[in-house]
Write an enzyme that holds these catalytic residues in place. Structure first.
Site, PDB file in Angstrom:
ATOM      1  N   ASP A   3      29.982  83.648 133.820  1.00 35.92           N
ATOM      2  CA  ASP A   3      31.100  83.657 134.768  1.00 35.92           C
ATOM      3  C   ASP A   3      32.454  83.963 134.149  1.00 35.92           C
ATOM      4  O   ASP A   3      33.486  83.614 134.710  1.00 35.92           O
ATOM      5  CB  ASP A   3      31.157  82.287 135.448  1.00 35.92           C
ATOM      6  CG  ASP A   3      31.187  81.146 134.439  1.00 35.92           C
ATOM      7  OD1 ASP A   3      31.551  81.405 133.282  1.00 35.92           O
ATOM      8  OD2 ASP A   3      30.854  80.009 134.813  1.00 35.92           O
ATOM      9  N   HIS A  26      39.206  72.578 127.571  1.00 37.38           N
ATOM     10  CA  HIS A  26      39.902  73.873 127.631  1.00 37.38           C
ATOM     11  C   HIS A  26      40.057  74.466 129.027  1.00 37.38           C
ATOM     12  O   HIS A  26      40.750  75.460 129.191  1.00 37.38           O
ATOM     13  CB  HIS A  26      39.151  74.907 126.778  1.00 37.38           C
ATOM     14  CG  HIS A  26      37.888  75.395 127.433  1.00 37.38           C
ATOM     15  ND1 HIS A  26      36.735  74.658 127.446  1.00 37.38           N
ATOM     16  CD2 HIS A  26      37.623  76.518 128.122  1.00 37.38           C
ATOM     17  CE1 HIS A  26      35.809  75.310 128.096  1.00 37.38           C
ATOM     18  NE2 HIS A  26      36.304  76.448 128.531  1.00 37.38           N
ATOM     19  N   ARG A  80      40.906  76.095 132.437  1.00 35.84           N
ATOM     20  CA  ARG A  80      42.190  76.560 132.974  1.00 35.84           C
ATOM     21  C   ARG A  80      42.785  75.612 134.011  1.00 35.84           C
ATOM     22  O   ARG A  80      43.964  75.318 134.000  1.00 35.84           O
ATOM     23  CB  ARG A  80      41.971  77.923 133.651  1.00 35.84           C
ATOM     24  CG  ARG A  80      42.673  79.034 132.964  1.00 35.84           C
ATOM     25  CD  ARG A  80      42.523  80.327 133.741  1.00 35.84           C
ATOM     26  NE  ARG A  80      43.152  81.381 132.982  1.00 35.84           N
ATOM     27  CZ  ARG A  80      42.668  81.896 131.878  1.00 35.84           C
ATOM     28  NH1 ARG A  80      41.521  81.476 131.384  1.00 35.84           N
ATOM     29  NH2 ARG A  80      43.331  82.850 131.233  1.00 35.84           N
ATOM     30  N   GLU A 128      21.987  83.719 133.471  1.00 41.01           N
ATOM     31  CA  GLU A 128      22.585  82.460 133.971  1.00 41.01           C
ATOM     32  C   GLU A 128      23.175  82.687 135.376  1.00 41.01           C
ATOM     33  O   GLU A 128      24.339  82.393 135.650  1.00 41.01           O
ATOM     34  CB  GLU A 128      23.633  81.895 133.017  1.00 41.01           C
ATOM     35  CG  GLU A 128      23.918  80.423 133.249  1.00 41.01           C
ATOM     36  CD  GLU A 128      24.949  79.840 132.286  1.00 41.01           C
ATOM     37  OE1 GLU A 128      26.140  79.918 132.576  1.00 41.01           O
ATOM     38  OE2 GLU A 128      24.526  79.307 131.243  1.00 41.01           O
ATOM     39  N   HIS A 179      40.149  73.928 120.992  1.00 37.77           N
ATOM     40  CA  HIS A 179      40.128  75.321 121.447  1.00 37.77           C
ATOM     41  C   HIS A 179      41.360  76.041 120.894  1.00 37.77           C
ATOM     42  O   HIS A 179      42.391  75.420 120.650  1.00 37.77           O
ATOM     43  CB  HIS A 179      40.136  75.326 122.979  1.00 37.77           C
ATOM     44  CG  HIS A 179      39.783  76.641 123.601  1.00 37.77           C
ATOM     45  ND1 HIS A 179      40.669  77.704 123.661  1.00 37.77           N
ATOM     46  CD2 HIS A 179      38.650  77.085 124.193  1.00 37.77           C
ATOM     47  CE1 HIS A 179      40.089  78.716 124.263  1.00 37.77           C
ATOM     48  NE2 HIS A 179      38.859  78.380 124.599  1.00 37.77           N
TER      49      HIS A 179
HETATM   50  C1  UD1 Z   1      37.418  81.755 128.559  1.00 40.78           C
HETATM   51  C2  UD1 Z   1      36.672  81.882 129.891  1.00 40.78           C
HETATM   52  C3  UD1 Z   1      36.039  80.546 130.276  1.00 40.78           C
HETATM   53  C4  UD1 Z   1      35.209  79.977 129.148  1.00 40.78           C
HETATM   54  C5  UD1 Z   1      36.034  79.941 127.879  1.00 40.78           C
HETATM   55  C6  UD1 Z   1      35.173  79.491 126.728  1.00 40.78           C
HETATM   56  C7  UD1 Z   1      37.566  83.414 131.569  1.00 40.78           C
HETATM   57  C8  UD1 Z   1      38.463  83.576 132.729  1.00 40.78           C
HETATM   58  N1  UD1 Z   1      37.583  82.225 130.949  1.00 40.78           N
HETATM   59  O1  UD1 Z   1      38.501  80.880 128.794  1.00 40.78           O
HETATM   60  O2  UD1 Z   1      35.212  80.733 131.401  1.00 40.78           O
HETATM   61  O3  UD1 Z   1      34.828  78.680 129.505  1.00 40.78           O
HETATM   62  O4  UD1 Z   1      36.537  81.247 127.583  1.00 40.78           O
HETATM   63  O5  UD1 Z   1      35.910  79.027 125.672  1.00 40.78           O
HETATM   64  O6  UD1 Z   1      36.871  84.327 131.206  1.00 40.78           O
HETATM   65  N2  UD1 Z   1      42.178  82.347 121.624  1.00 40.78           N
HETATM   66  C9  UD1 Z   1      42.316  82.715 120.297  1.00 40.78           C
HETATM   67  N3  UD1 Z   1      41.164  83.035 119.600  1.00 40.78           N
HETATM   68  C10 UD1 Z   1      39.934  82.981 120.131  1.00 40.78           C
HETATM   69  C11 UD1 Z   1      39.805  82.589 121.482  1.00 40.78           C
HETATM   70  C12 UD1 Z   1      40.932  82.285 122.221  1.00 40.78           C
HETATM   71  O7  UD1 Z   1      43.396  82.762 119.764  1.00 40.78           O
HETATM   72  O8  UD1 Z   1      38.950  83.267 119.451  1.00 40.78           O
HETATM   73  C13 UD1 Z   1      43.397  82.001 122.409  1.00 40.78           C
HETATM   74  C14 UD1 Z   1      44.238  83.250 122.748  1.00 40.78           C
HETATM   75  O9  UD1 Z   1      45.599  82.896 122.663  1.00 40.78           O
HETATM   76  C15 UD1 Z   1      43.874  83.505 124.211  1.00 40.78           C
HETATM   77  C16 UD1 Z   1      43.656  82.080 124.720  1.00 40.78           C
HETATM   78  O10 UD1 Z   1      43.033  81.399 123.637  1.00 40.78           O
HETATM   79  O11 UD1 Z   1      44.900  84.198 124.880  1.00 40.78           O
HETATM   80  C17 UD1 Z   1      42.825  81.948 125.983  1.00 40.78           C
HETATM   81  O12 UD1 Z   1      41.631  82.705 125.906  1.00 40.78           O
HETATM   82  P1  UD1 Z   1      40.917  83.224 127.278  1.00 40.78           P
HETATM   83  O13 UD1 Z   1      39.635  83.905 126.923  1.00 40.78           O
HETATM   84  O14 UD1 Z   1      41.877  83.977 128.089  1.00 40.78           O
HETATM   85  O15 UD1 Z   1      40.644  81.887 128.073  1.00 40.78           O
HETATM   86  P2  UD1 Z   1      39.682  80.672 127.749  1.00 40.78           P
HETATM   87  O16 UD1 Z   1      40.379  79.439 128.234  1.00 40.78           O
HETATM   88  O17 UD1 Z   1      39.198  80.723 126.360  1.00 40.78           O
HETATM   89  N1  UDP Z   2      31.009  74.964 120.625  1.00 45.31           N
HETATM   90  C1  UDP Z   2      31.074  75.393 119.304  1.00 45.31           C
HETATM   91  N2  UDP Z   2      32.088  74.935 118.490  1.00 45.31           N
HETATM   92  C2  UDP Z   2      33.027  74.072 118.948  1.00 45.31           C
HETATM   93  C3  UDP Z   2      32.963  73.653 120.313  1.00 45.31           C
HETATM   94  C4  UDP Z   2      31.938  74.128 121.123  1.00 45.31           C
HETATM   95  O1  UDP Z   2      30.234  76.156 118.847  1.00 45.31           O
HETATM   96  O2  UDP Z   2      33.911  73.697 118.158  1.00 45.31           O
HETATM   97  C5  UDP Z   2      29.931  75.489 121.501  1.00 45.31           C
HETATM   98  C6  UDP Z   2      29.154  74.511 122.356  1.00 45.31           C
HETATM   99  O3  UDP Z   2      28.019  74.005 121.684  1.00 45.31           O
HETATM  100  C7  UDP Z   2      28.745  75.361 123.547  1.00 45.31           C
HETATM  101  C8  UDP Z   2      29.884  76.346 123.680  1.00 45.31           C
HETATM  102  O4  UDP Z   2      30.571  76.344 122.439  1.00 45.31           O
HETATM  103  O5  UDP Z   2      27.587  76.124 123.253  1.00 45.31           O
HETATM  104  C9  UDP Z   2      30.806  75.914 124.789  1.00 45.31           C
HETATM  105  O6  UDP Z   2      31.942  76.716 124.779  1.00 45.31           O
HETATM  106  P1  UDP Z   2      33.215  76.388 125.625  1.00 45.31           P
HETATM  107  O7  UDP Z   2      33.302  74.937 125.887  1.00 45.31           O
HETATM  108  O8  UDP Z   2      34.347  77.055 124.913  1.00 45.31           O
HETATM  109  O9  UDP Z   2      32.969  77.207 126.973  1.00 45.31           O
HETATM  110  P2  UDP Z   2      32.188  76.897 128.340  1.00 45.31           P
HETATM  111  O10 UDP Z   2      30.796  76.524 128.033  1.00 45.31           O
HETATM  112  O11 UDP Z   2      32.970  75.825 129.033  1.00 45.31           O
HETATM  113  O12 UDP Z   2      32.286  78.171 129.088  1.00 45.31           O
END
Ligand code: UD1
Ligand code: UDP
Length: 366
Positions: free
Chosen positions: A96, A205, A207, A118, A238
């Site tokens: 998603d 994390h 939103r 999924e 995160h």
């Molecule tokens: C995204 C997904 C969410 C998922 C989550 C997993 C969408 C809309 N959201 O949300 O469904 O649960 O990933 O973690 O697709 N950033 C870094 N390095 C990284 C990753 C993130 O710096 O490796 C920072 C960046 O500033 C980025 C911010 O995190 O702009 C947010 O990342 P983004 O992918 O937009 O949203 P998530 O909250 O991670």
């Molecule tokens: N996870 C990880 N390292 C961390 C925290 C989480 O590898 O420090 C793994 C966790 O086991 C799960 C996935 O990341 O498989 C969950 O990711 P996240 O919570 O970012 O996203 P969501 O599942 O909510 O989309």
């Protein structure tokens, strides 16, 4: 050979798609390529390194402070070119995220069949989780193959009028991932730190929780630590700067709350295994914890994973400070509640979801 293009871009998608990529690559009937959007960067690379998956394409879209429009439009445009070049028979997306939504739309625009891994998770509230509930419903509209992790997910798809012949109940590939990561002989500096205490693993994390809900979650956890001297909290944080700011303001310096950089998936899964309980607003952790027999307090108002709640491992707490504190205190003091939540059975599969998806794709008429 059928050409399969697997697309993902965030940490959780990578954790659940890499076991599938490794399985598909074993097939003599499938030519499997990987495209990452780079919606995440460091958190994505950690997973690719662990599974040894090297992408064929990388759209490298991540930028600091990206919003939903930024991510969606750059992936839609980037995927247009990749799909023209690669001409896959099937595009596989996961779950998603914006990566999955934009990639499925790009494939739909070029009339390429989409396989949704999924599929069928629903809260039926498009504001919770936001924007994920919209994304997964929209992906469902484009998909020719719905790989549902559970019977509940299949039922949700049938209720929306999907053709039963296009739905396959496979289990969740997240359980497949656990077979790659859980180690008997695991040791880590954080397990040493936690020795002799009850370890709570925390992640946050979402939103819709950024802001006041997350503050209330963190205040509840602060109270737990102040009330129970044998509790330690490990919080792999995160990388979103908005999350980091709230955590810095609410936790400050506390001996028994340790904030660390995101852990690689092997370390994280094994630390979950070593924990007493888990507090999270994550999706994937709700599937992994039942398989590891760990109680989870889900700090959200809704969950698309009712199977874990029914099985007894997950408890939906919402984001109110008093409720979270009360539920956590109960798990720390009431041994019967703790036992009930930690001995429930895993409803998310047997670790063979990737094999089932491979078989469907091998036999598909495309
Ligand atoms: C995204 C997904 C969410 C998922 C989550 C997993 C969408 C809309 N959201 O949300 O469904 O649960 O990933 O973690 O697709 N950033 C870094 N390095 C990284 C990753 C993130 O710096 O490796 C920072 C960046 O500033 C980025 C911010 O995190 O702009 C947010 O990342 P983004 O992918 O937009 O949203 P998530 O909250 O991670
Ligand atoms: N996870 C990880 N390292 C961390 C925290 C989480 O590898 O420090 C793994 C966790 O086991 C799960 C996935 O990341 O498989 C969950 O990711 P996240 O919570 O970012 O996203 P969501 O599942 O909510 O989309």
């Amino acid at each position: 050979m059928k050409k399969i293009l697997v697309v993902f871009g965030t940490r959780p998608e990578a954790i659940k798609m890499c076991p599938l990529v490794l399985e598909l690559k074993k097939s003599p009937l499938l030519d499997t390529k990987v495209c990452v959007s780079g919606q995440h960067r460091q958190m994505l690379e950690q997973v690719l390194d662990i599974f040894g998956v090297v992408p064929d394409y990388d759209l490298a879209v991540m930028k600091a402070g990206q919003d939903l429009t930024d991510v969606t439009t750059s992936i839609l445009t980037g995927m247009q070119e990749v799909l023209r070049q690669e001409k896959p028979d099937v595009v596989l997306v996961h779950g998603d995220t914006s990566t999955a939504f934009a990639s499925s739309l790009a494939a739909f625009y070029q009339q390429i069949p989409v396989g949704h891994v999924e599929a069928g998770l629903r809260t039926h509230n498009i504001w919770s989780p936001y924007p994920e509930e919209f994304n997964r419903q929209a992906i469902g509209l484009t998909a020719a193959y719905h790989f549902a992790p559970t019977e509940t997910a299949r039922q949700a798809l049938l209720q929306e009028g999907k053709n039963p012949d296009t739905i396959y109940v496979t289990g969740n590939t997240g359980i497949d991932a656990l077979f790659h990561t859980i180690r008997k002989d695991f040791s880590h500096p954080e397990t040493e730190w936690a020795k002799g205490s009850r370890l709570i693993v925390l992640t946050a994390h979402r939103r819709e929780n950024l802001g006041e809900p997350m503050r209330k979650m963190f205040r509840a956890i602060r109270r737990v630590v102040d009330t129970f001297p044998d509790v330690k909290v490990l919080y792999p944080i995160h990388m979103n700067p908005r999350v980091r700011q709230i955590a810095a303001e609410e936790f400050g310096n506390r001996d028994r709350i340790r904030i660390v950089e995101p852990l690689d998936v092997v370390a994280f899964h094994n630390l979950m295994e070593a924990s007493y309980l888990i507090m999270t607003d994550s999706g994937g952790i709700q599937e992994e914890a039942p398989a590891l027999g760990k109680p989870v307090l889900v700090m959200r108002d809704t969950t698309e994973r009712p199977e874990g709640v029914e099985a007894g491992t997950l408890k939906l707490t919402g984001t109110e400070e008093d409720t979270i504190f009360a539920e956590c205190s109960r798990l720390l003091t009431d041994t019967q509640t703790y036992r009930r939540m930690s001995t429930a059975t895993n409803p998310y599969g047997d670790g063979k979801a990737s094999q089932r998806i491979r078989k469907v794709l091998e036999e598909a008429n495309v």
